[in-house]
Design a protein around this motif. Structure first.
Motif, PDB file in Angstrom:
ATOM      1  N   LYS A 183       2.551   6.733  62.606  1.00 37.21           N
ATOM      2  CA  LYS A 183       3.365   7.721  63.318  1.00 37.21           C
ATOM      3  C   LYS A 183       2.563   8.993  63.603  1.00 37.21           C
ATOM      4  O   LYS A 183       2.714   9.622  64.661  1.00 37.21           O
ATOM      5  CB  LYS A 183       4.610   8.061  62.503  1.00 37.21           C
ATOM      6  CG  LYS A 183       5.563   6.901  62.298  1.00 37.21           C
ATOM      7  CD  LYS A 183       6.156   6.413  63.602  1.00 37.21           C
ATOM      8  CE  LYS A 183       7.246   5.388  63.354  1.00 37.21           C
ATOM      9  NZ  LYS A 183       7.812   4.872  64.607  1.00 37.21           N
ATOM     10  N   ASP A 223      14.125   8.705  56.968  1.00 33.83           N
ATOM     11  CA  ASP A 223      13.443   9.973  57.187  1.00 33.83           C
ATOM     12  C   ASP A 223      12.683  10.340  55.925  1.00 33.83           C
ATOM     13  O   ASP A 223      13.163  11.097  55.087  1.00 33.83           O
ATOM     14  CB  ASP A 223      14.465  11.055  57.556  1.00 33.83           C
ATOM     15  CG  ASP A 223      13.792  12.339  58.029  1.00 33.83           C
ATOM     16  OD1 ASP A 223      12.552  12.348  58.139  1.00 33.83           O
ATOM     17  OD2 ASP A 223      14.503  13.322  58.285  1.00 33.83           O
ATOM     18  N   THR A 228       8.915  11.087  62.692  1.00 37.16           N
ATOM     19  CA  THR A 228       9.959  10.146  63.087  1.00 37.16           C
ATOM     20  C   THR A 228       9.970   9.954  64.599  1.00 37.16           C
ATOM     21  O   THR A 228       9.327  10.700  65.348  1.00 37.16           O
ATOM     22  CB  THR A 228      11.333  10.650  62.633  1.00 37.16           C
ATOM     23  OG1 THR A 228      11.649  11.855  63.366  1.00 37.16           O
ATOM     24  CG2 THR A 228      11.354  10.949  61.144  1.00 37.16           C
ATOM     25  N   GLU A 229      10.735   8.953  65.035  1.00 39.04           N
ATOM     26  CA  GLU A 229      10.901   8.757  66.466  1.00 39.04           C
ATOM     27  C   GLU A 229      11.569   9.973  67.109  1.00 39.04           C
ATOM     28  O   GLU A 229      11.267  10.338  68.250  1.00 39.04           O
ATOM     29  CB  GLU A 229      11.728   7.501  66.738  1.00 39.04           C
ATOM     30  CG  GLU A 229      11.000   6.207  66.420  1.00 39.04           C
ATOM     31  CD  GLU A 229       9.737   6.020  67.252  1.00 39.04           C
ATOM     32  OE1 GLU A 229       9.711   6.494  68.407  1.00 39.04           O
ATOM     33  OE2 GLU A 229       8.776   5.408  66.759  1.00 39.04           O
TER      34      GLU A 229
END
Length: 207
Positions: A72, A126, A132-133
């Protein structure tokens, strides 16, 4: 998305604290180890290395958390390498992206040696320090100084928390290969945080 920044250096987690963290992960349905297979897997081909599965829950949890954390972060760093407003910030993002991609090149084989899947077992949760997205969507929508602030805040959070968890692996882990990689990550995160703090405009952007 601005997260409150911790004050002062983050302490090394004691083994007991890490186990509590793993318990919280399990309580939210985020398993630290893969579900047992319903039947024994077929033996590997003669040419394939046999996985060494002597990983403790701490080793497995660290590797399974650090891999998606890096994945990420690489996505965020890719955005910053193109969209940050200053050349020093874009250069920093480009170099850090390459470094974390190289770490993934060591984390994924480590998962395989442990007999763990190369999948994000934390998807939908989370986790502290995880981009995160929703964070990525906010970064894509931000521009100019707002993008810089969002990027720097999220990256600082990622570097701090991944260093903290990696220190715990060094202290509480059992596998030599995992502990050595965790120690390398701690060194890289500390260097990244130092460089981030010295970037032009970083202190103003981070408040």
């Amino acid at each position: 998305m601005n997260r409150p920044a911790p004050t002062g250096p983050l302490p090394t987690l004691a083994p007991l604290v890490l186990l509590v963290l793993l318990g919280l992960i399990a309580a939210t349905g985020c398993s630290s180890t893969p579900d047992p297979a319903p039947a024994p897997a077929p033996p590997p081909a003669a040419s394939a290395p046999t996985p060494t599965t002597d990983a403790t829950p701490t080793d497995a949890a660290w590797a399974q958390l650090m891999t998606p954390m890096n994945e990420k972060a690489v996505a965020l760093l890719t955005l910053a390498a193109d969209r940050a407003t200053t050349p020093p910030l874009r250069d920093f993002a480009t170099r850090l992206r390459s470094a974390q991609e190289a770490e993934l090149g060591r984390l994924r084989p480590l998962l395989a040696r442990m007999g763990l899947p190369d999948t994000d077992v934390h998807a939908g949760h989370d986790m502290p320090g995880m981009v995160t997205e929703k964070d990525l969507a906010a970064a894509r929508a931000a521009e100019g100084a707002a993008f810089d602030r969002l990027f720097l805040t999220q990256l600082r959070d990622h570097l701090r928390h991944s260093a903290q968890v990696s220190r715990s692996e060094v202290t509480a882990g059992a596998r030599t290969d995992a502990k050595e990689l965790a120690a390398a990550l701690v060194t890289a995160r500390e260097a990244g945080l130092t460089e981030l703090a010295g970037l032009p405009g970083a202190a103003r952007a981070l408040g």
